[in-house]
Structure formats: C-alpha cells, structure tokens
Design a protein around this motif. Structure first.
Motif, short mmCIF file in Angstrom:
data_model
loop_
_atom_site.label_atom_id
_atom_site.label_comp_id
_atom_site.label_asym_id
_atom_site.label_seq_id
_atom_site.Cartn_x
_atom_site.Cartn_y
_atom_site.Cartn_z
N GLU A 122 0.39 -0.33 -14.87
CA GLU A 122 0.36 1.06 -15.41
C GLU A 122 0.05 2.14 -14.61
OE1 GLU A 122 -1.53 1.24 -19.22
OE2 GLU A 122 -1.19 3.37 -19.53
N VAL A 123 0.68 3.20 -14.57
CA VAL A 123 0.43 4.39 -13.79
C VAL A 123 -0.71 5.08 -14.41
CG1 VAL A 123 1.13 6.74 -12.52
CG2 VAL A 123 2.47 4.31 -12.48
N LYS B 181 4.77 -0.56 -16.67
CA LYS B 181 3.22 -0.84 -17.57
C LYS B 181 3.49 -2.12 -18.38
CE LYS B 181 3.40 1.84 -21.56
NZ LYS B 181 2.90 2.83 -22.53
N GLY B 182 4.55 -2.38 -19.09
CA GLY B 182 4.92 -3.60 -19.60
C GLY B 182 5.66 -4.44 -18.90
N TRP B 183 6.97 -5.06 -19.67
CA TRP B 183 7.78 -5.95 -18.80
C TRP B 183 9.18 -4.82 -18.65
CZ3 TRP B 183 6.16 -6.12 -23.91
CH2 TRP B 183 7.27 -6.22 -24.81
N LYS C 52 0.76 -1.27 -0.15
CA LYS C 52 -0.07 -0.02 0.15
C LYS C 52 0.66 1.10 0.03
CE LYS C 52 -4.58 -1.02 -0.12
NZ LYS C 52 -4.13 -1.59 -1.43
N GLN C 53 2.05 1.24 0.71
CA GLN C 53 2.88 2.44 0.93
C GLN C 53 4.34 2.01 0.69
OE1 GLN C 53 1.29 5.43 1.70
NE2 GLN C 53 3.31 6.55 1.69
N TYR C 54 4.97 2.93 -0.05
CA TYR C 54 6.62 2.92 -0.25
C TYR C 54 7.11 4.23 0.13
CZ TYR C 54 5.94 -1.44 -2.80
OH TYR C 54 5.58 -2.89 -3.20
N ASP C 55 8.39 4.27 0.25
CA ASP C 55 9.18 5.42 0.43
C ASP C 55 9.21 6.23 -0.79
OD1 ASP C 55 9.32 4.74 3.31
OD2 ASP C 55 11.63 4.12 3.01
N VAL C 56 9.71 5.47 -1.86
CA VAL C 56 9.75 5.84 -3.03
C VAL C 56 9.25 5.03 -4.05
CG1 VAL C 56 11.46 6.63 -4.73
CG2 VAL C 56 12.10 7.08 -2.50
N ILE C 57 8.77 5.80 -5.26
CA ILE C 57 7.81 5.05 -6.38
C ILE C 57 8.63 5.56 -7.67
CG2 ILE C 57 6.08 4.88 -7.89
CD1 ILE C 57 4.07 4.91 -5.46
N ILE C 58 9.28 4.42 -8.34
CA ILE C 58 9.85 4.89 -9.46
C ILE C 58 8.93 4.59 -10.77
CG2 ILE C 58 12.02 4.54 -11.02
CD1 ILE C 58 12.71 6.08 -8.31
N VAL C 59 8.58 5.26 -11.62
CA VAL C 59 7.82 4.88 -12.62
C VAL C 59 8.37 4.62 -13.91
CG1 VAL C 59 5.57 5.88 -14.08
CG2 VAL C 59 6.04 6.41 -11.63
N GLY C 60 8.52 3.43 -14.39
CA GLY C 60 9.40 2.95 -15.60
C GLY C 60 10.53 2.30 -14.99
N ALA C 61 10.26 0.66 -15.71
CA ALA C 61 11.45 -0.14 -15.26
C ALA C 61 12.25 -0.47 -16.47
CB ALA C 61 10.84 -1.48 -14.55
N GLY C 62 12.89 0.69 -16.89
CA GLY C 62 13.63 0.50 -17.84
C GLY C 62 15.39 0.56 -17.16
N VAL D 147 0.47 7.42 -6.43
CA VAL D 147 0.05 7.25 -7.81
C VAL D 147 -1.09 6.07 -7.82
CG1 VAL D 147 2.23 7.66 -8.69
CG2 VAL D 147 1.47 5.22 -8.17
N GLU D 148 -1.94 6.51 -8.70
CA GLU D 148 -3.00 5.72 -9.17
C GLU D 148 -2.38 4.52 -10.17
OE1 GLU D 148 -5.86 5.31 -7.78
OE2 GLU D 148 -5.61 6.68 -6.38
N THR D 149 -2.65 3.36 -10.04
CA THR D 149 -2.19 2.40 -11.04
C THR D 149 -3.43 1.28 -11.34
OG1 THR D 149 -1.50 0.54 -9.53
CG2 THR D 149 -0.05 2.32 -9.70
#
Lengths: 100, 417
Positions: B207-208, B65-67, B31-41, B222-224
């Motif tokens: 996906e965010v 959002k993908g792999w 439910k909760q993190y310290d940091v969210i990174i959007v994008g796993a490249g 974020v909403e995902t």
C-alpha cells in the motif's frame, strides 16, 4: 438500510426519507463576479472526499423537508453526530474524538 | 512466458497441464524505478504494458495494496460501448473499443470480448429525443449506433416486455452493435502477464502511504508498506481512492467516491443474447458465459468507502428489471457486491498531468471505467512517456474545472453511466 436521526423531528427515520446534499460548510461567496477562476473551482468543484469523518448536509426530504448537518464515518457509514444547519462546524479536536 | 497456442495446448494436454508455470512474477520492490504506477487494476496494468510495449520504458513498478484486479476491475458489470455524446468522449471511448477488438490477439490471452450489441432503452419522449440525438452525434463521429422500434428491440432482446401497459413502456432503443462484454479478470491478467514478461514488477500487498516530493516540488517516489521506493514519474490509477492518494502530494481533486453495486442471478441456460441498459430507471443487464444474469444499477447517493452499498439500491434495480423482463420474476439472486467509484462533477474522467511535476493521474471514471480500460491505459502511457497528453485525452485534463471547458456527459446522459 441506515437509520438517520432528524434533529428537527427528533426521531430516527429510515434512510429512504432522506437525501444527501453533499459536503457541508462550503461557503458560497457573496462577491461571485469578483472571485478568480481558481477560487471558483475550489468552492464549486473541489471536494474533501475523506476516508474517515465526512461532514455533510442531509435533507429530510420526505419528512420535515429541512436541511441539517452530520458527521459520518465513510468507512462504516455510521452517523456519529447530527447537528442543525447554521450550527458551527465541529472542531478538529471534536472530529478526532468522534473517530475513536 | 509460455505462449498460448494450439501447439502449447497440445503439448500440455499430453503432460497433464503440469508445465504452464506462473503467469507473472511476484517480485520484491527495487529501490528505484523509472515509473511507478499506483494501482494494479486494468487501467494501471495496461498503462505499464503500453509504457513497456510502445514507449520502451520497462523499469516500472505497479504497486497494489490488495491483489491485482481485485478492485473495480473485478467488480463491474463488464459493459463495453462507445456511444458517448461529445466529440472528446467519442474519441476516447471509441479508441478503446477499437483496441478491445484486437486485444485477445495482442495479449495472446483470451479476454472473451463478445460484440453482442449494447441496446439502450427509451421509455419516454425525452429519452427518445436524447437517444436520437446521441445516434446522430455518434454517426458524425464515426461511431455506430442505430435506432430500433419497440418491435425491433424485442426481436433483438426477446425477454424484453414491450407491452404498452408496462410501468416503463419501451418507446424504442438505441443499439450499438459493436458494443458488448468481456471477461473482466482476464483483462487484468492478460496485461499483467505481458507486462511482467517485459520486466515490469507487479508488487501486490504493497500500500502506498505517502508521495515524496523534492524541495523544488517534483515527485521523487513513494512511501509504501514495503518501504521507500524512488521514481521520477508516478502515475496514480487508484479509482475510488484517488482523492486520498493525491492529498498525499497536496493536490485537491474534484472527486467524490460512491459505492456502486452489482449482482448476479443463479445460472440459467442462454436466454439473454445482448446487453440491455435502461438509463431512466437504472437497470443494466446481460448474461455471462456461466449463465448468470449480471445486473447493475445506480450508485448510492452519499460518499462511502464501504465497498458494500445500501440494500434499497438493489431493491430498486430489481424492481425495474422485473418490470422490463417479467420472465425473470422467479429467478433467485446469487451474489451481490459493491465497489467504490470516483465520480467527477461532469461525469467524464480526468486523465493527464497534475500541478505537481512528475505526478500523473488517471481517475474519475465513475460508473463506467471498465469499457475504457485499453484506451485509457494506452493514452495514459503516452502522457507519462512524453510528459504531455495524447490528442485523444488532451481535453480530459484536470484544468478543465478551472477553465470551464467541461466535457459534460452528466448533462448529456442525465444519469451516471
């Protein structure tokens, strides 16, 4: 290759005859020296970059040489509406309609 | 996590390679993190890795959002170099190149970094002057770069046509010997494996769809597609889709997203020993370890998220390749693909804080982000952990388009890079 309709030549021509000239309907202020840095940034650098309908300028560079505007879907690259420079921006309702 | 070394390899050889196990966890989001990174490249996973490794922040989610590694990390032509003109760029890209040199050892994962040299061709007087200016500027910044005559260029890259009758005559070349290539997937996998081992949750197919902010403005999460996830700090590292994500937080970006294509030939025996780039005619070529020639060119000229690109762009790049390397004119092309790259007005990345508290952005790498993966991730992690930029990325702020302190590599190179 895309086929693009030139509203002046009234013909579908191959993409290679055209050059893209970026986002449409950006108004260059007439009082450039009076506007703030933030206003200049918004006009000069900030872009919609939409995933969906983009309104953009194209120029029939290797043809009649004239500028015109299009509404294009940036996911399918499909040209949905072509209109001459100077004609009004399509309304939001019209853009919604094009997306369907 | 099982360490890769000669003993584990020997043990697994005896057991028929049945005991390696998964390289990273595949958890459901908390439910909760310290940091969210959007994008796993590469840039996003690397950011999570350095946050955990160097800054002790381990309660991190990387949302994809993908792999993982399926975007531009897996779609580029893997060229690595640091011979950029301006001081800020040289600082950032050479920081990255230095990290590349030890990355396989650091990650205990072979990223196949090969410093085979990157040679940039000059075809006219302007190219010669521009290349020599780059060489001088690079040397003042401690970045290696040297001038080669056409004959020396031919010795370094034997398939090159230096005939005076060529449509694109070679008048010399700038060579960065420390430059080269790496295995792009391995970079993402190596960072993912280490980050996951330190407790980072990598959440794929998530996906965010929105960025949540408190009434006072700061980011709350974020909403995902897998529900609401909370965090006080969110880093957006989404390359071509950055404008769309930042819009969710009400931040307009000076970015445009273009398709960029690459292609590979059928595999052949080793013939191309280096990376050769020709900016004037947009033709970049190297040979992969599988034997395929890896070829890249310029972007399409219009905004698109199609991840394909126009046929005539491929034709143009191959026209140039065949002029420069006539020996390849019977070679068949095997595959082509496209990625969506986000381009800034000055062709330099944006790497730093945003007007929204708790929201950070790492974008605008345009056509040349792969080379910067470790350096970008390293200083972006610093920016998030300290809530202020590292001195290496201080100049790459979003404010520069208001203040006018651009880092104008676009004017320096006159082409995408």
């Amino acid at each position: 290759m895309l086929l693009i309709h030139c509203p002046y030549c009234k013909d579908d021509r191959p993409e290679l005859e055209f050059s893209n000239a970026g986002e449409a309907h950006i108004v260059r202020p007439t009082n450039m020296s009076d506007i703030s840095d933030t206003e200049f940034e918004a006009m000069f650098f900030m872009r919609d970059n939409p995933k969906g309908i983009a309104l953009e300028r194209w120029r029939h560079a290797h043809g009649c040489g004239r500028f015109f505007n299009v509404a294009r879907n940036t996911v399918s690259d499909k040209f949905l509406k072509v209109y001459k420079a100077g004609e009004p921006r399509p309304s939001d309702a019209e853009i919604e309609e094009l997306l369907k | 996590m099982k360490k890769f070394n000669v003993f584990s390899l020997a043990r697994e050889t005896m057991r028929g390679h049945t005991g390696w196990g998964k390289q990273w966890r595949n958890p459901e989001p908390k439910k909760q993190y310290d940091v969210i990174i959007v994008g796993a490249g590469g840039h996003g996973l690397g950011t999570a890795y350095y946050l955990a490794r160097e800054h002790g922040i381990k309660n991190i989610a990387v949302l994809e959002k993908g792999w993982l590694g399926g975007g531009n990390t897996g779609r580029n032509t893997t060229i690595i170099r640091s011979n950029y003109l301006y001081d800020e760029s040289a600082g950032l890209f050479d920081h990255s190149l230095k990290l590349w040199e030890t990355l396989s050892q650091e990650l205990n994962y072979n990223v196949m970094f090969s410093q085979r040299g990157v040679m940039m061709l000059a075809h006219n007087v302007h190219d010669v002057q521009s290349a020599q200016r780059h060489i001088n500027a690079n040397r003042l910044n401690g970045v290696d770069n040297e001038w080669l005559t056409p004959q020396q260029a031919k010795e370094y890259c034997p398939p090159l046509n230096i005939s005076k009758d060529s449509r694109y005559p070679v008048m010399g070349a700038a060579l960065q010997r420390r430059g080269g290539v790496a295995r792009h997937d391995a970079v993402a996998w190596g960072y993912a494996r280490q980050a996951s081992d330190m407790g980072v949750d990598i959440i794929q197919n998530c996906e965010v769809t929105g960025i949540n902010r408190a009434p006072s403005g700061e980011v709350t999460g974020v909403e995902t597609t897998k529900g609401t996830i909370g965090a006080k700090q969110v880093g957006v590292v989404a390359s071509g889709h950055t404008s769309i994500l930042m819009e969710m937080a009400g931040v307009r970006m000076p970015l445009e997203s273009f398709p960029l294509q690459a292609l590979v030939s059928e595999p052949v025996k080793p013939i191309f020993p280096c990376v050769t780039m020709s900016n004037a005619v947009h033709a970049y070529i190297s040979q992969s370890d599988k034997g395929e020639l890896v070829i890249g060119g310029g972007t399409d000229s219009y905004v698109s998220y199609s991840q394909t690109g126009s046929m005539h762009m491929l034709q143009e790049v191959l026209d140039s390749i065949i002029e420069l390397y006539p020996i390849f004119n019977r070679l068949k092309m095997l595959r082509t693909w496209g990625g969506v790259v986000d381009v800034t007005p000055d062709r330099s990345p944006i790497l730093g804080k945003t007007p929204v508290k708790g929201l950070y952005v790492n974008c605008g790498w345009g056509t040349g982000g792969f080379k910067a993966t470790p350096g970008s991730a390293n200083v972006f992690a610093h920016t998030i952990a300290k809530d202020e930029p590292h001195k290496i990325n201080a100049g790459f702020n979003l404010d520069r388009f208001r203040t006018g302190r651009l880092i104008d590599e676009a004017a320096a190179a006159a082409v995408a890079h």
